[in-house]
Enzyme design. Sequence first.
Site, PDB file in Angstrom:
ATOM      1  N   HIS A 121       0.848  -1.192   0.000  1.00  0.00           N
ATOM      2  CA  HIS A 121       0.000   0.000   0.000  1.00  0.00           C
ATOM      3  C   HIS A 121       0.886   1.245   0.000  1.00  0.00           C
ATOM      4  O   HIS A 121       1.958   1.253   0.598  1.00  0.00           O
ATOM      5  CB  HIS A 121      -0.916  -0.008   1.232  1.00  0.00           C
ATOM      6  CG  HIS A 121      -1.954   1.075   1.171  1.00  0.00           C
ATOM      7  ND1 HIS A 121      -1.674   2.374   1.505  1.00  0.00           N
ATOM      8  CD2 HIS A 121      -3.258   1.046   0.783  1.00  0.00           C
ATOM      9  CE1 HIS A 121      -2.772   3.107   1.327  1.00  0.00           C
ATOM     10  NE2 HIS A 121      -3.742   2.322   0.891  1.00  0.00           N
TER      11      HIS A 121
ATOM     12  N   GLY B   5      -7.601   9.354  -0.164  1.00  0.00           N
ATOM     13  CA  GLY B   5      -8.012  10.194   0.958  1.00  0.00           C
ATOM     14  C   GLY B   5      -8.181  11.663   0.627  1.00  0.00           C
ATOM     15  O   GLY B   5      -8.289  12.504   1.520  1.00  0.00           O
TER      16      GLY B   5
ATOM     17  N   GLU C 190       0.824   3.901   1.572  1.00  0.00           N
ATOM     18  CA  GLU C 190       1.196   4.427   2.898  1.00  0.00           C
ATOM     19  C   GLU C 190       2.378   3.658   3.475  1.00  0.00           C
ATOM     20  O   GLU C 190       3.157   4.188   4.269  1.00  0.00           O
ATOM     21  CB  GLU C 190      -0.036   4.386   3.829  1.00  0.00           C
ATOM     22  CG  GLU C 190      -1.036   5.488   3.459  1.00  0.00           C
ATOM     23  CD  GLU C 190      -2.480   5.190   3.779  1.00  0.00           C
ATOM     24  OE1 GLU C 190      -2.767   4.258   4.552  1.00  0.00           O
ATOM     25  OE2 GLU C 190      -3.347   5.909   3.235  1.00  0.00           O
TER      26      GLU C 190
ATOM     27  N   SER D  13     -10.338   7.394  -3.083  1.00  0.00           N
ATOM     28  CA  SER D  13     -11.545   8.212  -2.935  1.00  0.00           C
ATOM     29  C   SER D  13     -12.795   7.599  -3.551  1.00  0.00           C
ATOM     30  O   SER D  13     -13.662   8.309  -4.069  1.00  0.00           O
ATOM     31  CB  SER D  13     -11.306   9.626  -3.487  1.00  0.00           C
ATOM     32  OG  SER D  13     -10.345  10.303  -2.705  1.00  0.00           O
TER      33      SER D  13
HETATM   34  P1  PGA Z   1      -9.443   6.174   0.304  1.00  0.00           P
HETATM   35  O1  PGA Z   1      -8.251   5.130   0.531  1.00  0.00           O
HETATM   36  O2  PGA Z   1     -10.631   5.393  -0.191  1.00  0.00           O
HETATM   37  O3  PGA Z   1      -9.667   6.792   1.654  1.00  0.00           O
HETATM   38  O4  PGA Z   1      -8.982   7.162  -0.719  1.00  0.00           O
HETATM   39  C1  PGA Z   1      -8.008   4.078  -0.367  1.00  0.00           C
HETATM   40  C2  PGA Z   1      -6.835   3.275   0.093  1.00  0.00           C
HETATM   41  O5  PGA Z   1      -5.889   3.855   0.655  1.00  0.00           O
HETATM   42  O6  PGA Z   1      -6.790   2.040  -0.068  1.00  0.00           O
END
Ligand code: PGA
Length: 229
Positions: free
Chosen positions: A89, A160, A91, A190
């Site tokens: 991911h 996000g 992140e 999103s």
């Molecule tokens: P989000 O995150 O739907 O809040 O944009 C998606 C993700 O990080 O898998």
Amino acid sequence: MFIIAANWKMNGNSLFAQNYAAKLENFIAENRPLPEIIILPPAPLFSQLKGSFKLGGQNCHALEKGAFTGETSALLLKDMGCEYVLCGHSERREAGETSADVAAKAETAHGTGLKTIICVGEKDGEDFARVVFPQLDKSLPHCATKDNTVIAYEPVWAIGTGRTPTAEDIARCHEQIAEKTGLKVMYGGSVKPENTAEISAIKNVGGLLVGGASLDVDGFINIIQAAKR
Ligand code: PGA
């Protein structure tokens, strides 16, 4: 089958998980057939989430076991009832995970019988092909097949933020990833109830990876209802 996954990230607690599971399970019981539904909670919550949806980890270690304080093994995820694990991911990549790390984790996960959802995506201002093609080359282990691996294409700038690519851009990127890998390609970034019908109808969109909007079980159910079957 179309896949819809809820990535809770570092959110939720035991009461939240129990209520979520109960509501989702009621919905599933009354609305079959449905897409494949996967919940990706923080690892300590697996035991609170029993139902006919599937479970997945948000990450695993590249090695099977050992002295790695704070880590979770793929074997343990499997033992806790997971069928999937998310690898790479953005992140986690942002926190230093490389594509080579992702491939090593995915290989170990496949060895335990877990399926992987391998995340790729370009950042704001970056060129899609220049970033995503090398990510795919390096993040997919040799053992990746249609049966054990799904790609999640998540433009980092869409995660996000409430911003999503145009339907044309999603179609173009998914087509290129599908052609290059031969794998199913989920879209993430999103996704919300209001844009689910449009995004899920795009050719080569084989699933949705939902972050923020999955934290409200009613909203997540709306997404499942709006998605293509
Ligand atoms: P989000 O995150 O739907 O809040 O944009 C998606 C993700 O990080 O898998």
